[in-house]
Design an enzyme around this catalytic site. Structure first.
Site, PDB file in Angstrom:
ATOM      1  N   HIS A 443       0.813  -1.216   0.000  1.00 25.89           N
ATOM      2  CA  HIS A 443       0.000   0.000   0.000  1.00 25.89           C
ATOM      3  C   HIS A 443       0.849   1.270   0.000  1.00 25.89           C
ATOM      4  CE1 HIS A 443      -3.761   1.818  -0.181  1.00 25.89           C
ATOM      5  NE2 HIS A 443      -4.318   1.426   0.946  1.00 25.89           N
ATOM      6  N   ASP A 447      -2.315   1.815  -4.772  1.00 27.64           N
ATOM      7  CA  ASP A 447      -3.583   2.178  -4.132  1.00 27.64           C
ATOM      8  C   ASP A 447      -4.656   1.163  -4.495  1.00 27.64           C
ATOM      9  OD1 ASP A 447      -4.939   3.091  -6.689  1.00 27.64           O
ATOM     10  OD2 ASP A 447      -3.247   4.484  -6.621  1.00 27.64           O
TER      11      ASP A 447
END
Length: 473
Positions: A443, A447
């Site tokens: 992450h 995204d």
């Protein structure tokens, strides 16, 4: 004329002398030459310590898994001596000398160290001269050594690669190595040979001889009765005592990798895939692949679809440096496949999937699975991965939470294929082949929207396999 007649031995040059009368000058010259020759030749019976060479990848110790020789056996150059296993791969060690094995320095399951003696070999002087043993790659011919001195660099290659080059009369100094530190790999030899002969070979070691297609394709076997899975159970042995074992081999590598993986913030995403059309397509292609000697599973389609998706979303085929300042987008799609073996979890990878056909991927998977089952996967097969798929569904389960393998940034876990009711376009209930997929992404650079778009594209290729033809190269 009285001269000395000399006889060499294993330790000193002049052991016994006699006075003989000779009247030929040639005899004097021969006696003199024999003494000079002894100073450069290796005497029969010299013991040489064969040391464990540097395997690469920063490996400093290995576990001896199997000996192919025993004390008293005769060996030649390139003969297999033993198989060792590191925390990354299994490697077969081959001999650098011709001679007789006099001592094995390790027992099975002992830890051997790079640079330390592995075996003692009594050298046969009739095979030629031998220099002092060093921790390097196997010896090379004089012609090749001279050529390398002119080039001004040292060629790195494994014994198997050197043997392949020797069999095809190829000078290693003329081959460009693509491995670490310009090490020459097997595919480099195959590609060089292809350029010389005009043959077309894939960029990875997949060259296989396929039998010609018969005039008629045999009919597919009749539907067999549905097999009921039976859980595999082992006899329970209760000793009543605690047992402590060291963490070695692939388990040791798992400890290091998973400890580093927990530092990555994971993002999860799940979806379900309707594989009804893909199941039908595979059933049609299985007999054709079987004739070519290849077992066709669903995995080659999953891998190729992932590669097509990575072309659109290259950030999933990237790596992030330790300081989190730079992202490297990998040009090659080296897609790893998690395998469950007796040695533990291993993740070999299929190289350069972006330029491979589905059939070539299937052939490479067959090779990796065979070597993985035998515990003979090499370092090249287990390193260099850029993206991973884990087919946990072959054992059971529908969802999983896969852990990213650093330095990769994404991984997918595939569940089992189930026959479930679904609605078709007309709103009617029909039978569908459903598989669930679970994605994990880093992450820090990926995204949720990017992961979802990639998954949707991958899903569209599998649900409509004919659409893959438009993007295949």
């Amino acid at each position: 004329v009285c001269i000395h007649r000399v006889r060499s031995c294993s330790s000193i040059g002049l052991v016994k002398s006699k006075y003989v009368c000779l009247f030929d000058k040639a005899a004097f010259k021969f006696s003199h030459q024999q003494r000079l020759f002894r100073t450069s030749a290796v005497s029969c019976g010299q013991i040489v310590q064969f040391k464990l060479s540097d395997i690469g990848e920063g490996i400093t110790e290995v576990t001896v898994k199997e000996w192919y020789i025993k004390e008293g056996d005769s060996v030649s150059q390139f003969d297999s001596i033993c198989e060792v296993q590191s925390d990354k791969a299994s490697v077969t060690i081959t001999s650098r000398y011709d001679g007789i094995i006099r001592k094995l320095h390790y027992n099975l399951d002992d830890i051997a160290y790079v640079g330390k003696p592995l075996v003692d070999i009594e050298i046969d002087a009739s095979k030629g001269t031998v220099k002092e043993d060093v921790v390097e790659t196997p010896p090379m011919s004089h012609e090749e050594h001279t050529h390398q001195e002119i080039k001004g660099h040292k060629t790195l290659a494994t014994p198997a690669v050197r043997r392949l080059a020797m069999e095809n009369n190829i000078k290693l100094s003329e081959v460009v190595g693509t491995g670490k530190d310009n090490r020459i790999l097997k595919e480099d030899i195959l590609n060089y040979l292809a350029k010389q002969t005009g043959a077309i070979l894939p960029p990875s070691p997949k060259a296989e001889i396929m039998p010609p297609l018969p005039k008629s394709i045999p009919a597919a076997p009749k539907d067999k009765a549905r097999k009921i899975p039976v859980p595999v159970s082992r006899p329970i042995v209760f000793s009543g005592k605690d047992k402590t074992e060291p963490v070695t081999g692939f388990h040791k590598a798992m400890v290091k990798t998973m400890s580093a993986a927990l530092k990555i913030p994971h993002f999860g995403y799940c979806d379900e895939i309707d594989l009804t059309q893909l199941v039908q397509l595979r059933e049609e292609l299985k007999p054709v692949a079987q004739i070519r000697g290849i077992k066709l599973s669903f995995m080659p389609f999953f891998i190729k679809a992932a590669s097509l998706g990575l072309l659109q979303y290259p950030v999933l085929n990237a790596s992030l440096d330790e300081s989190c300042q730079n992202v490297t987008y990998k040009a090659s799609h080296n897609i790893g496949v998690a395998m469950d073996t007796e040695q533990g979890l291993i993740v070999p990878n299929v190289k350069n999937v972006q330029v491979c056909s589905v059939f070539e991927i299937a052939a490479e998977l067959n090779r990796l699975q065979s070597l993985g089952s035998a515990g003979q996967l090499g370092t090249n097969d287990l390193t260099g991965g850029t993206f991973t798929l884990s087919n946990i569904g072959t054992i059971g389960g529908t969802y999983a939470k896969p852990v990213i393998l650093p330095p990769e940034v994404a991984i997918g876990a595939l569940g089992k294929i189930q026959v479930l009711p679904r609605f078709n376009e007309k709103g009617e209930v029909c039978k569908a082949q459903i598989m669930n997929v679970s994605w994990s992404a880093d992450h820090r650079i990926i995204d949720g929207a990017t992961m979802a778009r990639f998954s949707n594209l991958w899903k569209s290729y599998l649900e409509n396999p004919a659409s893959m033809l438009l993007d295949l190269k």
